[in-house]
Scaffold this motif. Structure first.
Motif, mmCIF file in Angstrom:
data_model
loop_
_atom_site.group_PDB
_atom_site.id
_atom_site.type_symbol
_atom_site.label_atom_id
_atom_site.label_comp_id
_atom_site.label_asym_id
_atom_site.label_seq_id
_atom_site.Cartn_x
_atom_site.Cartn_y
_atom_site.Cartn_z
ATOM 1 N N TYR A 1 0.840 -1.195 0.000
ATOM 2 C CA TYR A 1 0.000 0.000 0.000
ATOM 3 C C TYR A 1 0.879 1.251 0.000
ATOM 4 C CZ TYR A 1 -3.327 3.491 1.678
ATOM 5 O OH TYR A 1 -4.105 4.615 1.813
ATOM 6 N N PRO B 1 0.719 5.069 0.856
ATOM 7 C CA PRO B 1 -0.101 6.104 1.487
ATOM 8 C C PRO B 1 -0.177 7.357 0.604
ATOM 9 C CG PRO B 1 1.474 5.213 3.054
ATOM 10 C CD PRO B 1 1.845 4.676 1.702
ATOM 11 N N GLN C 1 -6.114 4.298 -3.281
ATOM 12 C CA GLN C 1 -7.459 4.495 -2.751
ATOM 13 C C GLN C 1 -8.009 3.148 -2.277
ATOM 14 O OE1 GLN C 1 -8.798 7.617 -2.568
ATOM 15 N NE2 GLN C 1 -6.825 8.304 -3.331
ATOM 16 N N SER C 2 -9.152 3.185 -1.613
ATOM 17 C CA SER C 2 -9.782 1.949 -1.143
ATOM 18 C C SER C 2 -10.098 1.017 -2.309
ATOM 19 C CB SER C 2 -11.065 2.262 -0.375
ATOM 20 O OG SER C 2 -10.763 2.941 0.820
ATOM 21 N N VAL D 1 -7.056 -0.938 -3.195
ATOM 22 C CA VAL D 1 -6.804 -2.007 -2.228
ATOM 23 C C VAL D 1 -7.742 -3.186 -2.498
ATOM 24 C CG1 VAL D 1 -6.862 -2.633 0.219
ATOM 25 C CG2 VAL D 1 -5.953 -0.404 -0.479
ATOM 26 N N ARG E 1 -7.664 3.426 5.950
ATOM 27 C CA ARG E 1 -6.475 4.076 5.383
ATOM 28 C C ARG E 1 -5.948 5.108 6.365
ATOM 29 N NH1 ARG E 1 -9.080 6.450 0.607
ATOM 30 N NH2 ARG E 1 -7.216 7.712 0.589
ATOM 31 N N VAL F 1 -2.070 1.171 5.926
ATOM 32 C CA VAL F 1 -3.462 0.724 5.883
ATOM 33 C C VAL F 1 -3.662 -0.412 6.876
ATOM 34 C CG1 VAL F 1 -3.098 -0.969 4.033
ATOM 35 C CG2 VAL F 1 -5.342 0.079 4.307
#
Length: 115
Positions: A45, A47, A51-52, A55, A80, A85
């Motif tokens: 992930y 940061p 975005q969600s 993921v 997040r 995450v």
């Protein structure tokens, strides 16, 4: 000495135990694969960039490759943070055990912290 009945009981008990182990082992191995895929996605992930939806797509791909069928990607909670995450999943699975008897394995809450 052992009577014919006690030998038969031992054979039946051994057969039931072996059958149960062979039914439970794939469920456990798939659970370990779910955790491994979640850890992999959390460690990759980025940061501020991912975005969600990114993921979820990464989880969907990992679970598709590994043929995960116990749980759906939509059941994963994504938290997040600035530093990473946190993926949380709470699920149980039902599987055939012996004949009409179903086994239920509640894995509780699985949390992968990728920070």
């Amino acid at each position: 000495g052992a009577s014919s009945f006690s030998i038969l009981c031992l054979i039946v008990t051994g057969w039931v135990a072996l059958t149960a182990i062979l039914r439970v082992l794939p469920v456990f191995m798939e659970h370990r694969t779910v955790i491994s895929a979640m850890e992999s996605v959390a460690s990759n992930y980025v940061p501020g960039q991912d975005q969600s939806a990114d993921v979820r797509e990464a989880l969907r791909k990992a679970w598709s490759i590994n043929r995960i069928e116990q749980v759906d990607v939509s059941e994963v909670s994504i938290d997040r943070r600035r530093t990473g995450v946190i993926l949380t999943l709470e699920y149980q699975t039902v599987f055939p055990l012996i004949g009409p008897i179903q086994g239920v394995w509640d894995f509780g809450t699985v949390e992968v912290d990728g920070r």
